[in-house]
Design a protein around this motif. Structure first.
Motif, mmCIF file in Angstrom:
data_model
loop_
_atom_site.group_PDB
_atom_site.id
_atom_site.type_symbol
_atom_site.label_atom_id
_atom_site.label_comp_id
_atom_site.label_asym_id
_atom_site.label_seq_id
_atom_site.Cartn_x
_atom_site.Cartn_y
_atom_site.Cartn_z
ATOM 1 N N ASP A 11 0.773 -0.975 0.089
ATOM 2 C CA ASP A 11 -0.005 -0.038 -0.069
ATOM 3 C C ASP A 11 0.854 1.185 0.000
ATOM 4 N N GLN A 12 0.286 2.482 -0.659
ATOM 5 C CA GLN A 12 1.162 3.361 -0.855
ATOM 6 C C GLN A 12 0.276 4.640 -0.023
ATOM 7 N N VAL A 40 1.500 13.074 -6.155
ATOM 8 C CA VAL A 40 0.882 11.618 -6.696
ATOM 9 C C VAL A 40 -0.245 11.884 -7.385
ATOM 10 N N GLN A 100 -3.771 10.817 -8.461
ATOM 11 C CA GLN A 100 -4.822 9.710 -8.097
ATOM 12 C C GLN A 100 -6.007 9.787 -8.717
ATOM 13 N N THR A 136 5.252 10.344 1.053
ATOM 14 C CA THR A 136 4.746 8.807 0.588
ATOM 15 C C THR A 136 5.424 8.065 1.430
ATOM 16 N N ASN A 168 -3.403 4.139 -3.430
ATOM 17 C CA ASN A 168 -3.110 3.116 -4.484
ATOM 18 C C ASN A 168 -4.147 2.050 -4.410
ATOM 19 N N ARG A 209 -6.826 0.290 -5.390
ATOM 20 C CA ARG A 209 -7.010 -0.468 -6.727
ATOM 21 C C ARG A 209 -7.788 -1.644 -6.941
ATOM 22 N N THR A 219 -9.062 3.499 -9.365
ATOM 23 C CA THR A 219 -8.280 3.669 -7.890
ATOM 24 C C THR A 219 -9.387 4.339 -7.184
ATOM 25 N N GLN A 240 -8.375 -4.117 -1.289
ATOM 26 C CA GLN A 240 -7.097 -3.966 -2.336
ATOM 27 C C GLN A 240 -6.862 -5.094 -3.338
#
Length: 266
Positions: free
Chosen positions: A50-51, A77, A79, A99, A149, A151, A165, A224
Motif C-alpha cells: 500500500d502507498q 501523486v 490519484q 509518501t 493506490n 485499486r 483507484t 485492495q
C-alpha cells in the motif's frame, strides 16, 4: 386482411422479445433486509505494498517539519478516481505529501518516530497511533493519512472495463460498478463474481445484486486488488453466436415482407 395478419404477427413478436424490466432492478427486497455493514467496513486493513501519503500539520508548521522531512513540494501523486484502464488520466486528482510504501513485513519507516508496523490496522488505527506518538513532541498535531493506490479491477458486462483507484480506501461493490458505468443490459444482475487474494489464497464469491442481502456479505466492502467480473446473460451468448451480418439479413427480410404485404393488398 393479410396486412392486418402481418401487423398482428409483428406486434406479437415484439411483445415476446421484450425482456421484463424487473430483471434489471437492483436490491428488490431492500425494504425487508436489515443492513449491518459496520463490521465489514472496519475490516479494511492496510496491506503490503500500500502507498500511504501521511502529512503532519500543526499551528506552528516549523515544529512539525521533522515529521515531514521526506516531503518535497515538487512531489505529487496523481490519484485517479473516475477513469478506467482505457482512459487513465480522466478525473485524476493531484495529492501531495510524504509518501510511504508498506514493506513486505507490513512496516513503514516514519521520521523521528521510527519503524511502525501497520499489519492488521486500518487507516484510522494508524492515524490514531501516529497522533499518540507525535503528541509526545508536538502539542495538538493533526495527522492526515491517505491510501492512494487502493485499486480494484472491473471486467465483463459493464460499460467501462478497467482498473479503478479509490481515493479513501473504503470502496463498496456498488461504488466500483458505478465507476465502471453500471452493468450493460447483457450483464447478469444475479451472478457478479468477486475474486480476492486472502493471505496468498484466491477466494471468490458470487453476488446477487437483485437481493439486498448482499449488503451484509463480506464482499460488499472491497479490498485492495479485488477483481469484479460481471457474467453475460443468455441474450449476449446467443447474440455472440449469430452471424455478424444477421442484422442486415433481418432488415432486408423486413423490407421484403413489407413489399409483399403491399403487393398482396392490391
Amino acid at each position: 386482411m393479410k396486412k392486418n395478419l402481418y401487423i398482428y404477427i409483428l406486434l406479437i413478436t415484439m411483445l415476446f422479445s421484450c425482456k421484463p424490466q424487473e430483471n434489471f432492478n437492483y436490491m428488490k427486497n431492500i425494504e425487508d433486509v436489515a443492513v449491518n455493514t459496520s463490521l465489514q467496513k472496519s475490516q479494511n486493513t492496510i496491506q503490503v505494498g500500500d502507498q500511504l501519503v501521511i502529512m503532519v500539520t500543526a499551528k506552528d508548521m516549523d515544529v512539525v517539519k521533522p515529521f515531514n522531512q521526506n516531503y518535497s513540494s515538487s512531489e505529487v501523486v496523481m490519484q485517479n478516481n473516475l477513469a478506467g484502464g482505457n482512459t487513465p488520466n480522466t478525473g485524476a486528482q493531484p495529492i501531495s505529501g510524504p509518501t510511504y510504501i508498506v514493506d513486505s513485513q507490513g512496516n513503514i519507516d516514519f521520521p523521528v518516530v521510527g519503524i511502525i508496523n501497520t499489519s492488521g490496522k486500518t487507516i484510522s488505527d494508524l492515524k490514531n497511533e501516529l497522533n499518540n506518538l507525535i503528541s509526545k513532541f508536538v502539542i495538538n498535531p493533526s495527522i492526515n493519512v491517505r491510501l492512494v493506490n487502493f485499486r480494484v479491477t472491473v471486467l465483463g458486462e459493464v460499460n467501462r472495463q478497467g482498473d479503478y483507484t479509490i481515493s479513501n480506501g473504503n470502496a463498496t461493490l456498488l461504488n466500483a460498478l458505478g465507476l465502471a458505468g453500471d452493468l450493460t443490459i447483457y450483464g447478469k444482475r444475479d451472478n457478479v463474481l468477486v475474486v480476492r487474494n486472502v493471505n496468498g489464497n484466491i477466494a471468490k464469491e458470487r453476488v446477487n445484486l437483485s437481493d439486498a442481502n448482499f449488503f451484509n456479505s463480506p464482499y460488499f466492502y472491497l479490498k485492495q486488488g479485488d477483481v469484479i467480473y460481471v457474467s453475460a446473460n443468455e441474450t449476449r451468448e446467443k447474440t455472440s453466436r449469430l452471424d455478424p451480418n444477421a442484422g442486415i439479413y433481418i432488415s432486408v427480410a423486413s423490407i421484403v415482407v413489407t413489399i409483399l404485404a403491399l403487393v398482396f393488398k392490391k
